[in-house]
Write a protein that holds these residues in place. Structure first.
Motif: not given
Length: 447
Positions: A232-233, A235-237, A239-240, A225, A12-13
């Protein structure tokens, strides 16, 4: 902090917590395995039910033609007219799915086609046969391209070849399961309670589609989503990774502009050749095996499982290698040509069941690989609404091949008394398809 949480936070970061390429790759591999195990078995079960209801008419032919006094031309037209309904309703269905989501669209499609497929048991005349096949195609329109579109929401293009290949092993699995099942139903239930075996087959094989259609509503998630089984992590990955591809793709353009795109037209021609060979195999393998002298319908069903089993192995191995090397064109060209050789040689051994099945296995192993690999080509440059319409438009055009091929083979068989020239006809499309694939720029699709 656990290793998995640390990996997720790192991804994420990346600026503040730089991760090595190997760590990111390992995290992605584990994440996409999780997604694949969640989605693919269920989607494959749905497609097995779909394909079974689409092509079980190939087994019904072995009984219903004699009982209803249908010619091979009537059968070929009825088998193919399915794709006229498919052609007319496919693009609207896929565009609607992009708006309202996969759950509502796929559930509606599956339940409706199951009811129509069951009604095939009531067929008495050629006109009824044609109407029901047309309605079945109209009902199923959007299912296959809808799932292809759905997979683009979850997997980036460089992972999509193997994913689509695994999903499309549902086609040969439908043959492996459906062949023996259809043969057993038609033999064991023939004249049971006044119904012929082919009528029982249509009734019984419609049930799984209804059950799975209802299950779609609670099992599938429309978007990343919505997935409650991802944190959450994760999903974010996901989507990214999908968002990272969008800068290189065609997204919101008018449908007219999309249909004039030379790349889309070129893809439609390749898909036409792919579907021509596949549809011919799907609808005529039982008849080809029967023509070698195999009498028992159960034996015919068991023998049709062999080419389909070979296709499963071929699809997984070739598509996995294509994803690993990120090369698409030669991974399609060679199977195209291998499939053509198998179709041609199957005619030379048409009086020997062992060699005929062996050559049909070569043909299936080649031809069936091309379809999942093909969908890695247009989805490499289409996105969003353009992907929804483009995938459906390409598949709709290819549906014309699925109409023309069974009809042409039936007409050729009535004219010549043999399926040999029909197999040569199918083999010609594998050569044309290979040449068309070679004209695709490698920079467009090798990612």
């Amino acid at each position: 902090m656990s290793d998995s949480m640390h990996s997720a936070q790192t991804l994420r970061n990346p600026a503040t917590n730089p991760a090595t390429t190997d760590t990111m790759q390992a995290y992605d591999n584990a994440l996409y395995r999780k997604v694949a195990w969640r989605l693919l078995p269920f989607l494959m079960a749905c497609y097995i039910a779909a394909f079974l209801d689409r092509v079980n008419v190939g087994f019904a032919k072995l009984q219903m033609l004699d009982q209803l006094k249908f010619s091979d031309t009537i059968y070929g037209l009825g088998a193919g007219i399915f794709f006229i309904g498919y052609f007319l309703f496919e693009v609207p269905s896929n565009v609607l799915m992009h708006r309202i989501g996969a759950k509502k669209t796929l559930a509606r499609i599956m339940i409706l086609w199951a009811c129509i497929s069951a009604c095939m048991a009531l067929t008495k005349t050629p006109t009824q046969f044609y109407i029901l096949r047309f309605l079945l195609g109209a009902a199923e329109a959007g299912f296959y391209p809808g799932i292809i579109l759905y997979l683009t929401y979850w997997f980036p293009s460089h992972r999509r070849g193997q994913v689509i290949a695994v999903f499309m092993t549902a086609v040969p699995f439908a043959g492996i399961l459906g062949g023996p099942l259809s043969g057993w139903i038609m033999e064991s239930l023939h004249d049971h309670h006044g119904f012929a075996g082919w009528q029982w087959m249509f009734l019984i094989e419609a049930i799984p589609s209804i059950v799975l259609g209802l299950a779609v509503l609670w099992y599938l998630d429309d978007r990343i989503t919505d997935a409650r089984w991802l944190d959450t992590a994760e999903k974010n990955r996901l989507a990214h990774n999908i968002a990272a591809e969008k800068t290189t793709k065609v997204d919101h353009v008018s449908l007219l502009t999309l249909f004039r795109d030379r790349r889309v037209i070129h893809m439609a021609l390749i898909c036409y050749c792919t579907v021509s060979s596949l549809s011919g195999l799907a609808f005529w393998i039982p008849s080809v095996i029967r023509s070698t002298g195999v009498v028992s319908l159960l034996d015919v069903g068991l023998l049709t499982a062999i080419p389909n089993a070979c296709a499963v192995v071929s699809m997984i191995l070739v598509c996995r290698h294509s994803d690993r090397t990120r090369e698409r064109r030669w991974h399609m060209v060679i199977p195209f040509l291998v499939g053509g050789v198998g179709l041609t040689l199957s005619t030379l051994f048409s009086h020997n069941p062992t060699f005929a099945v062996a050559m049909l296995s070569v043909a299936a192993a080649g031809c069936m690989v091309c379809s999942p690999l093909f969908w890695s080509l247009p989805t490499a440059f289409l996105e969003g609404r353009s992907a929804a319409a483009g995938i459906a438009a390409i598949n709709s055009f290819a549906g014309l091949a699925a109409f023309a091929s069974p009809y042409a083979i039936g007409w050729i068989k009535d004219l010549t008394g043999s399926t040999d020239w029909g197999m040569y006809f199918l083999a010609s499309f594998t050569v044309i398809g290979a040449l068309l694939v070679l004209r695709v720029p490698a920079t467009l699709v090798n990612r």
